[in-house]
Design a protein around this motif. Structure first.
Motif, PDB file in Angstrom:
ATOM      1  N   ALA A  32     -11.412  10.555   5.750  1.00 42.17           N
ATOM      2  CA  ALA A  32     -11.100   9.132   5.578  1.00 42.17           C
ATOM      3  C   ALA A  32     -12.151   8.322   6.336  1.00 42.17           C
ATOM      4  N   PHE A  33     -12.329   7.049   5.947  1.00 40.99           N
ATOM      5  CA  PHE A  33     -13.376   6.238   6.579  1.00 40.99           C
ATOM      6  C   PHE A  33     -13.170   6.106   8.082  1.00 40.99           C
ATOM      7  N   LYS A  34     -11.936   6.348   8.540  1.00 43.17           N
ATOM      8  CA  LYS A  34     -11.627   6.148   9.956  1.00 43.17           C
ATOM      9  C   LYS A  34     -12.395   7.092  10.862  1.00 43.17           C
ATOM     10  N   GLY A  92      -0.550   7.437   9.088  1.00 42.26           N
ATOM     11  CA  GLY A  92      -0.963   8.666   8.411  1.00 42.26           C
ATOM     12  C   GLY A  92      -2.379   9.107   8.736  1.00 42.26           C
ATOM     13  N   ASP A  93      -3.379   8.241   8.503  1.00 37.03           N
ATOM     14  CA  ASP A  93      -4.766   8.700   8.615  1.00 37.03           C
ATOM     15  C   ASP A  93      -5.410   8.468   9.982  1.00 37.03           C
ATOM     16  N   THR A  94      -5.048   7.395  10.649  1.00 41.62           N
ATOM     17  CA  THR A  94      -5.706   7.080  11.923  1.00 41.62           C
ATOM     18  C   THR A  94      -5.536   8.209  12.930  1.00 41.62           C
ATOM     19  N   ASN A 100      -6.263   2.242  18.045  1.00 48.13           N
ATOM     20  CA  ASN A 100      -6.024   1.556  16.774  1.00 48.13           C
ATOM     21  C   ASN A 100      -7.112   0.508  16.544  1.00 48.13           C
ATOM     22  N   SER A 101      -7.110  -0.092  15.346  1.00 50.12           N
ATOM     23  CA  SER A 101      -8.239  -0.979  15.029  1.00 50.12           C
ATOM     24  C   SER A 101      -8.154  -2.315  15.758  1.00 50.12           C
ATOM     25  N   ILE A 102      -7.138  -2.498  16.618  1.00 51.36           N
ATOM     26  CA  ILE A 102      -7.207  -3.622  17.550  1.00 51.36           C
ATOM     27  C   ILE A 102      -8.375  -3.403  18.510  1.00 51.36           C
ATOM     28  N   VAL A 148     -12.689  -4.132  -0.764  1.00 46.84           N
ATOM     29  CA  VAL A 148     -12.264  -3.264   0.332  1.00 46.84           C
ATOM     30  C   VAL A 148     -10.761  -3.037   0.276  1.00 46.84           C
ATOM     31  N   PRO A 149     -10.312  -1.768   0.121  1.00 46.08           N
ATOM     32  CA  PRO A 149      -8.874  -1.490   0.201  1.00 46.08           C
ATOM     33  C   PRO A 149      -8.448  -1.637   1.662  1.00 46.08           C
ATOM     34  N   THR A 150      -7.479  -2.466   1.933  1.00 46.60           N
ATOM     35  CA  THR A 150      -7.168  -2.747   3.337  1.00 46.60           C
ATOM     36  C   THR A 150      -5.698  -3.066   3.522  1.00 46.60           C
ATOM     37  N   GLY A 151      -5.207  -2.873   4.762  1.00 51.08           N
ATOM     38  CA  GLY A 151      -3.797  -3.113   5.040  1.00 51.08           C
ATOM     39  C   GLY A 151      -3.661  -3.832   6.368  1.00 51.08           C
ATOM     40  N   ASN A 152      -4.145  -3.177   7.424  1.00 53.29           N
ATOM     41  CA  ASN A 152      -4.177  -3.796   8.747  1.00 53.29           C
ATOM     42  C   ASN A 152      -5.415  -4.681   8.887  1.00 53.29           C
ATOM     43  N   MET A 153      -6.272  -4.633   7.895  1.00 49.45           N
ATOM     44  CA  MET A 153      -7.456  -5.479   7.736  1.00 49.45           C
ATOM     45  C   MET A 153      -8.618  -5.199   8.687  1.00 49.45           C
ATOM     46  N   GLY A 154      -8.641  -3.999   9.280  1.00 47.48           N
ATOM     47  CA  GLY A 154      -9.789  -3.630  10.102  1.00 47.48           C
ATOM     48  C   GLY A 154     -11.052  -3.530   9.254  1.00 47.48           C
ATOM     49  N   ASN A 155     -10.952  -2.812   8.157  1.00 48.86           N
ATOM     50  CA  ASN A 155     -12.123  -2.602   7.311  1.00 48.86           C
ATOM     51  C   ASN A 155     -12.537  -3.894   6.610  1.00 48.86           C
ATOM     52  N   GLY A 156     -11.572  -4.739   6.272  1.00 47.57           N
ATOM     53  CA  GLY A 156     -11.879  -6.026   5.652  1.00 47.57           C
ATOM     54  C   GLY A 156     -12.650  -6.935   6.607  1.00 47.57           C
ATOM     55  N   VAL A 157     -12.159  -7.027   7.840  1.00 51.30           N
ATOM     56  CA  VAL A 157     -12.827  -7.870   8.836  1.00 51.30           C
ATOM     57  C   VAL A 157     -14.223  -7.321   9.149  1.00 51.30           C
ATOM     58  N   ASN A 169      -0.118   4.708   1.219  1.00 54.01           N
ATOM     59  CA  ASN A 169       0.697   4.544   2.429  1.00 54.01           C
ATOM     60  C   ASN A 169      -0.094   4.153   3.676  1.00 54.01           C
ATOM     61  N   ALA A 170      -1.399   4.450   3.702  1.00 53.22           N
ATOM     62  CA  ALA A 170      -2.185   4.072   4.892  1.00 53.22           C
ATOM     63  C   ALA A 170      -2.407   2.561   4.956  1.00 53.22           C
ATOM     64  N   MET A 171      -1.995   1.864   3.902  1.00 56.78           N
ATOM     65  CA  MET A 171      -2.102   0.399   3.919  1.00 56.78           C
ATOM     66  C   MET A 171      -0.722  -0.258   3.920  1.00 56.78           C
ATOM     67  N   ASP A 172       0.313   0.512   4.259  1.00 58.29           N
ATOM     68  CA  ASP A 172       1.670  -0.047   4.286  1.00 58.29           C
ATOM     69  C   ASP A 172       1.884  -0.828   5.578  1.00 58.29           C
ATOM     70  N   PRO A 175      -5.181   6.879  -3.842  1.00 54.40           N
ATOM     71  CA  PRO A 175      -4.398   5.686  -4.190  1.00 54.40           C
ATOM     72  C   PRO A 175      -4.908   4.393  -3.530  1.00 54.40           C
ATOM     73  N   HIS A 176      -5.535   4.497  -2.356  1.00 58.46           N
ATOM     74  CA  HIS A 176      -6.043   3.295  -1.676  1.00 58.46           C
ATOM     75  C   HIS A 176      -7.261   2.752  -2.409  1.00 58.46           C
ATOM     76  N   THR A 177      -8.179   3.683  -2.697  1.00 62.52           N
ATOM     77  CA  THR A 177      -9.371   3.301  -3.448  1.00 62.52           C
ATOM     78  C   THR A 177      -8.982   2.733  -4.811  1.00 62.52           C
ATOM     79  N   SER A 213     -14.684   3.262  -0.882  1.00 60.30           N
ATOM     80  CA  SER A 213     -13.713   4.319  -1.133  1.00 60.30           C
ATOM     81  C   SER A 213     -13.305   4.916   0.205  1.00 60.30           C
ATOM     82  N   THR A 214     -12.001   4.800   0.547  1.00 61.87           N
ATOM     83  CA  THR A 214     -11.607   5.042   1.935  1.00 61.87           C
ATOM     84  C   THR A 214     -11.089   6.445   2.230  1.00 61.87           C
ATOM     85  N   ALA A 215     -10.688   7.210   1.207  1.00 62.66           N
ATOM     86  CA  ALA A 215     -10.215   8.576   1.499  1.00 62.66           C
ATOM     87  C   ALA A 215     -10.537   9.512   0.337  1.00 62.66           C
ATOM     88  N   HIS A 216     -10.639  10.790   0.652  1.00 66.74           N
ATOM     89  CA  HIS A 216     -10.817  11.814  -0.377  1.00 66.74           C
ATOM     90  C   HIS A 216      -9.493  11.997  -1.120  1.00 66.74           C
TER      91      HIS A 216
END
Ligand SMILES: *Cc1c(COP(=O)(O)O)cnc(C)c1O
Length: 421
Positions: free
Chosen positions: A102-104, A129-131, A206-208, A239-248, A293-296, A346-348, A367-370
């Motif tokens: 995963a990109f993390k 899940g992924d972090t 975490n991405s904080i 950018v697929p994002t949830g907590n918005m780390g990758n977006g920011v 789910n990693a963007m829930d 599913p995120h990508t 693309s954030t995960a395999h």
């Protein structure tokens, strides 16, 4: 170069201090005080490692970490990041070739590299899940770090659970009787009550943490320059994002002057940010559980950084778009794309759905995960098996070990004191 708080009430601090603190003193998130400006002619080499060094040496000027920066980047970017073209308008930046797919891996490995191994440290991470897997893998070889992972019991995929619980003594996996939001809350409380941890150095992964999000700007900077060089145009990033780390992170790269047209945020059914773009009202919502789910995330913590960067909604709408994608659209996208010969997670798929809907020129999907990490979702849709890369197979075959705790700080402290050293 210093970092300030999104809430504006803390003293500016250097990178190392911000990294160790996790949160700013006033409870806000660290952001760069200013953004160094780059243009294409600043870079003699086109390699991601060289570009990354040139960028970060500006942010880390005067910081001791600079001495180790070459080594840290070598470790953090030790795998390929291909920019591939699937069709004329669809390019994919594959960020998932690292050890946990995963990109993390980029941010987690960078953070681990920055941590001084001559002191004991205790790394706390809440994960949907992924972090947790990326952080465990990144810190696994550090002799004096112990990682505590909090994940919601029964709400991660079976592969993700393996990846959180397979590491042995240096990584303690804790299944929390609650939601991801509970895990995040407990970790936050732990930082507010640092002294209960008997003097151990606590680190947030975490991405904080600025140490995770700043390195994520690097692949956007590199890919935008490569795209401009190859195609003569500035790309949009989706950018697929949830907590918005990758977006920011993508927006920070744009802010530094890299040739990025728009940043388009693709969310799953958690639609609070899309709604903010439409109405201007920021109303976090309870988490909706989805196939991605990693963007829930109902209350993305990096919204604070986005609003700090764009206090003006009009300006925000000029540079950024946000769309929310339903589970049914995720499924249809995975099926349709597989017929074109490309299998995505599913995120990508959220980002690819948005790219097809917008159908513009010059778009790059991050693309954030395999897809092999999400076999139980993807395989039934495409009707065939997804081969796992070798390093994922190893994890699939490993033994799990974890403990279950109640969703409160006392339960965490009890486990921490028991497992320390
Ligand atoms: C964590 C994760 C995301 C979302 O990352 P943000 O920090 O919310 O931008 C997207 N896709 C995958 C596969 C992830 O693991």
């Amino acid at each position: 170069m210093n970092f300030v708080s999104t809430r504006g009430k803390s003293k500016p601090v250097n990178f190392s201090t911000a990294l160790k603190a996790g949160l700013a003193e006033d409870g806000g998130l660290h952001v760069p005080q200013t953004f160094p400006q780059f243009s294409l002619s600043d870079f003699k080499s086109k390699k991601i490692l060289d570009i990354s060094y040139n960028i970060l040496e500006k942010f880390l000027a005067g910081d001791l970490i600079t001495e180790k920066l070459h080594q840290i980047l070598n470790d953090a970017l030790s795998f390929p990041i291909p920019l591939t073209s699937i069709s004329r308008n669809l390019n994919i930046l594959e960020l998932f070739h690292g050890p946990t797919a995963a990109f993390k891996d980029v941010g987690a490995r960078f953070l681990a590299g920055c941590v001084d191994d001559s002191n004991d440290s205790m790394v706390l991470v809440a994960t949907s899940g992924d972090t947790g897997g990326a952080v465990a893998s990144a810190f696994n070889k550090k002799k004096r770090s112990k990682v505590f992972i909090l994940f919601p019991e029964g709400k991660v995929s079976s592969f993700q659970q393996k990846q959180l619980t397979c590491w042995g003594k240096s990584v303690v996996a804790l299944a929390v009787r609650g939601s991801f939001d509970d895990c995040q809350r407990i970790v936050k409380q732990a930082f507010e009550a640092k002294k209960l941890f008997k003097g151990s150095q606590l680190l947030s992964a975490n991405s904080i943490n600025i140490g995770r999000i700043l390195p994520q700007t690097l692949y956007y900077a590199w890919a935008s320059m490569k795209y401009l060089n190859d195609h003569g145009a500035n790309p949009d990033f989706i950018v697929p994002t949830g907590n918005m780390g990758n977006g920011v992170a993508a927006l920070w790269a744009k802010k530094m002057g890299f040739p990025i047209a728009k940043v388009i945020l693709a969310f799953n059914a958690n639609g609070a940010v899309e709604e903010y773009f439409q109405t201007g009202d920021w109303k976090p919502r309870p988490t909706v559980y989805t196939l991605a789910n990693a963007m829930d995330v109902g209350k993305p913590s990096n919204m604070e950084r986005l609003l700090h960067l764009y206090p003006d909604l009009k300006q925000l709408r000029q540079d950024v778009e946000a769309y929310s994608v339903k589970d049914s659209e995720i499924k249809n996208t995975i099926i349709a794309l597989s017929k074109e010969g490309y299998v995505c997670c599913p995120h990508t798929a959220c980002a690819i759905h948005v790219s097809k809907k917008l159908s513009r020129h010059h778009m790059i999907v991050a693309s954030t995960a395999h897809p092999a990490k999400f076999k139980s979702v993807v395989e039934p849709l495409i009707g065939k098996e997804i081969p796992s890369p070798a390093h994922l197979k190893q994890i699939e075959n490993s033994k799990e070990s974890f403990e279950v705790i109640n969703a409160n700080l006392e339960s965490l402290i009890e486990k921490v004191l028991k497992n320390a050293n």
